[in-house]
Design a protein around this motif. Structure first.
Motif, mmCIF file in Angstrom:
data_model
loop_
_atom_site.group_PDB
_atom_site.id
_atom_site.type_symbol
_atom_site.label_atom_id
_atom_site.label_comp_id
_atom_site.label_asym_id
_atom_site.label_seq_id
_atom_site.Cartn_x
_atom_site.Cartn_y
_atom_site.Cartn_z
ATOM 1 N N ASP A 22 -10.447 -2.097 9.723
ATOM 2 C CA ASP A 22 -9.277 -1.387 9.199
ATOM 3 C C ASP A 22 -9.045 -0.156 10.060
ATOM 4 O O ASP A 22 -9.732 0.865 9.913
ATOM 5 C CB ASP A 22 -9.462 -0.999 7.728
ATOM 6 N N MET A 24 -5.993 1.471 10.455
ATOM 7 C CA MET A 24 -5.112 2.432 9.762
ATOM 8 C C MET A 24 -5.161 2.169 8.270
ATOM 9 O O MET A 24 -4.496 1.281 7.771
ATOM 10 C CB MET A 24 -3.684 2.290 10.305
ATOM 11 N N ARG A 25 -5.985 2.944 7.563
ATOM 12 C CA ARG A 25 -6.757 4.021 8.127
ATOM 13 C C ARG A 25 -8.199 4.084 7.615
ATOM 14 O O ARG A 25 -8.954 4.962 7.996
ATOM 15 C CB ARG A 25 -6.080 5.366 7.750
ATOM 16 N N ALA A 97 -6.726 -1.810 1.550
ATOM 17 C CA ALA A 97 -7.145 -2.948 2.370
ATOM 18 C C ALA A 97 -8.618 -2.855 2.798
ATOM 19 O O ALA A 97 -9.408 -3.777 2.562
ATOM 20 C CB ALA A 97 -6.240 -3.062 3.590
ATOM 21 N N GLU A 147 -2.697 -4.032 14.308
ATOM 22 C CA GLU A 147 -3.625 -2.966 14.696
ATOM 23 C C GLU A 147 -5.073 -3.399 14.416
ATOM 24 O O GLU A 147 -5.977 -3.101 15.194
ATOM 25 C CB GLU A 147 -3.285 -1.639 13.988
ATOM 26 N N ASP A 148 -5.256 -4.125 13.314
ATOM 27 C CA ASP A 148 -6.601 -4.603 12.969
ATOM 28 C C ASP A 148 -7.012 -5.798 13.845
ATOM 29 O O ASP A 148 -8.150 -5.873 14.322
ATOM 30 C CB ASP A 148 -6.660 -5.005 11.493
#
Ligand SMILES: O=C(O)[C@H](CS(=O)(=O)O)OP(=O)(O)O
Ligand SMILES: [Mg+2]
Length: 236
Positions: A22, A24-25, A97, A147-148
């Motif tokens: 993760d 963000m963030r 998340a 991003e992940d």
């Protein structure tokens, strides 16, 4: 090596080695919390559980994502966290998340939580332990958060031991929906530096290992040099 990249809803069975990502963030925040002195992070499944744990343990602090809320001591923002002093504290963390993903693989023999700020240390830790195939839990957007996914793929490439150019992976994360939302101030509990702080590569030299301790799932910072076997022997 045959790594798997899965979203939380796709998890089936218990992976042998799980890296929960993760960027963000949640796990950028967790790494910052350790760098600010937090001793351990207890991962909570609900906000009410986080507050109940805090109430039961005087001195513990609670953090959640979203807007600041009564009973919580911090929000899920590296920019807002970085001026705090958490020396020796236990922090309970609950997010949408990241913490959900880690709790979903709590039965795995080895669970690491990761983001770009600890990517290199995470890869070194796994390589030192000869971990074999890894299940990367891509926590955002049911496994589609770029991003992940970019961070997970970068760590996966680093596991080969080859020199890996990180900038294409960071650019993907920079172009992700989460980065755009954060930069536009659309997410609560936000500092303008959050996106940049989440995109820093290898800011911290430790990996983050989550393990069951009694009935709690506890995240700790572990030097990358500590091998998996040492950790199992209680030296972590
Ligand atoms: O705080 C975050 O960045 C997110 C929640 S939201 O997507 O901003 O609403 O939680 P995380 O578990 O860190 O992805
Ligand atoms: Mg996220």
């Amino acid at each position: 090596m045959d790594h798997h990249f899965v979203g939380i809803p796709e998890l089936a069975g218990v992976p042998r080695v799980a890296v929960v990502v993760d960027v963000m963030r949640a796990f950028t925040v967790a790494a910052w919390a350790f760098s600010l002195g937090v001793e351990r992070i207890v991962l909570a499944s609900t906000e009410s559980e986080a507050l109940a744990l805090k109430a039961r343990h005087p001195g513990w602090l609670a953090l959640k994502d979203g807007a600041p809320a009564a009973g919580f001591d911090a929000v899920n923002s590296p920019g807002l966290l970085r001026s705090r002093d958490f020396a020796g504290r236990t922090l309970v963390q609950k997010t949408t998340a990241g913490t959900v993903g880690a709790l979903a693989v709590a039965d795995a023999p080895l669970v690491l939580c990761a983001s770009f700020v600890v990517a290199g240390a995470t890869a070194r830790f796994l390589r030192a332990g000869g971990s074999g195939p890894v299940t990367f839990v891509v926590t955002g957007e049911d496994g589609r958060a770029d991003e992940d996914l970019a961070c997970a793929e970068y760590i996966g490439r680093c596991l080969t031991g080859d020199e890996v150019e990180v900038s294409p992976y960071v650019r993907r994360a920079e172009a992700s929906r989460a980065a755009a939302d954060l930069a536009a101030g659309l997410r609560s509990g936000y500092h303008p530096d959050d996106v940049a702080l989440c995109l820093e590569v290898d800011r911290f030299p430790f990996a983050m290992v989550a393990r069951r301790e009694g009935d709690l799932m506890v995240l700790r910072a572990v030097p990358a040099a500590v091998a998996v076997a040492d950790l199992a022997a209680g030296l972590g």
